[in-house]
Write a protein that holds these residues in place. Structure first.
Motif, mmCIF file in Angstrom:
data_model
loop_
_atom_site.group_PDB
_atom_site.id
_atom_site.type_symbol
_atom_site.label_atom_id
_atom_site.label_comp_id
_atom_site.label_asym_id
_atom_site.label_seq_id
_atom_site.Cartn_x
_atom_site.Cartn_y
_atom_site.Cartn_z
ATOM 1 N N THR A 98 29.397 41.246 45.870
ATOM 2 C CA THR A 98 30.491 41.573 44.901
ATOM 3 C C THR A 98 29.854 42.361 43.617
ATOM 4 N N LEU A 102 31.926 45.963 42.720
ATOM 5 C CA LEU A 102 32.342 45.951 41.386
ATOM 6 C C LEU A 102 31.716 46.935 40.740
ATOM 7 N N LEU A 185 38.290 33.065 42.362
ATOM 8 C CA LEU A 185 37.112 34.076 42.555
ATOM 9 C C LEU A 185 37.809 35.404 42.541
ATOM 10 N N ALA A 188 38.293 36.258 38.736
ATOM 11 C CA ALA A 188 36.962 36.818 38.162
ATOM 12 C C ALA A 188 36.723 38.200 38.437
ATOM 13 N N ILE A 189 37.025 38.622 39.686
ATOM 14 C CA ILE A 189 36.834 39.852 40.110
ATOM 15 C C ILE A 189 37.836 40.961 39.476
ATOM 16 N N ALA A 197 31.868 37.178 38.047
ATOM 17 C CA ALA A 197 32.239 37.162 39.220
ATOM 18 C C ALA A 197 31.086 36.815 40.377
ATOM 19 N N CYS A 198 29.907 37.586 40.215
ATOM 20 C CA CYS A 198 29.008 37.197 40.805
ATOM 21 C C CYS A 198 28.526 35.709 41.099
ATOM 22 N N HIS A 200 30.566 33.200 40.406
ATOM 23 C CA HIS A 200 31.528 32.416 41.254
ATOM 24 C C HIS A 200 31.521 32.961 42.883
#
Length: 224
Positions: A98, A102, A185, A188-189, A197-198, A200
């Motif tokens: 992730t 990102l 998830l 969050a991304i 995000a990470c 999650h």
């Protein structure tokens, strides 16, 4: 075998036998090293050997049993332990994937949205296998978006499809919760908040590790 289950209806399918055996193996009712004999299982479930044979083939694909030439089919050792361990390892891999995806701006957001919608549709239909397929697809897309071949090969080596199917059957998860978890998830991304995000991504997998504490060291009871 110990603690035989109630006899299933005559019209039962191989999948029902498979799911019953998954639950018994993961719960420890059927012990590691125990031999699964087709004729005995057929008698237990009140069916012919054909659906039993098919169920055992699926269990082998899930890596819950192994067939030894001229000896028979046996429950693999350490099933419960390896399930827990795989989710802890997977949590670390997917947190890293992730982060890489990102940072590189390579997250396939539209495809992930489609996977979440597929999970929601599967939940409405009560289709656990479709939900599992969509879940695996979602996570594979993130891993592939990291563009790290070693990470991807390590992730694939965890037999993700098989372990996801086992978890779906053994823990009787709420399919709507599965869809909601992936939607959170994805949100969050999409928000682009790297650390959230990470977190999650890591917590999403750690949840299934069945350990007495979460990834932050909090006792399960206290974590609420």
């Amino acid at each position: 075998m110990s603690e035989e289950p109630s006899r299933l209806p005559r019209l039962t399918l191989a999948r029902q036998i498979r799911d019953s055996l998954v639950s018994r193996i993961v719960s420890g009712q059927v012990r590691p090293g125990e031999r699964l004999v087709e004729t005995r299982l057929a008698a237990t479930y009140g069916t012919s050997q054909a659906p039993v044979r098919e169920a055992l083939r699926e269990l082998e694909a899930m890596r819950l049993v192994e067939t030894q030439p001229r000896r028979g089919t046996f429950v693999r050792p350490f099933v419960q332990e390896t399930l827990r361990e795989s989710y802890v390892v997977r949590a670390a891999l997917e947190e890293t994937a992730t982060r890489l995806a990102l940072l590189a701006g390579t997250v396939p957001v539209e495809a992930l949205r489609a996977d979440v919608e597929a999970m929601r549709a599967a939940a409405d239909l009560g289709d656990g296998e479709a939900s599992a397929r969509a879940s695996v697809s979602f996570h594979r897309r993130v891993v592939e978006a990291a563009h790290n071949e070693l990470l991807k090969r390590t992730w694939e080596s965890l037999q993700i499809e098989a372990r996801t199917s086992v978890t779906m059957v053994a823990t009787e998860v709420d399919l709507h919760d599965v869809a909601r978890g992936h939607a959170e998830l994805l949100a969050a991304i999409e928000a682009g908040d790297l650390e959230t995000a990470c977190r999650h991504a890591r917590d999403h997998q750690w949840h299934y590790a069945d350990l007495p504490h979460d990834a932050h060291g909090r006792a399960r009871e206290a974590a609420g």
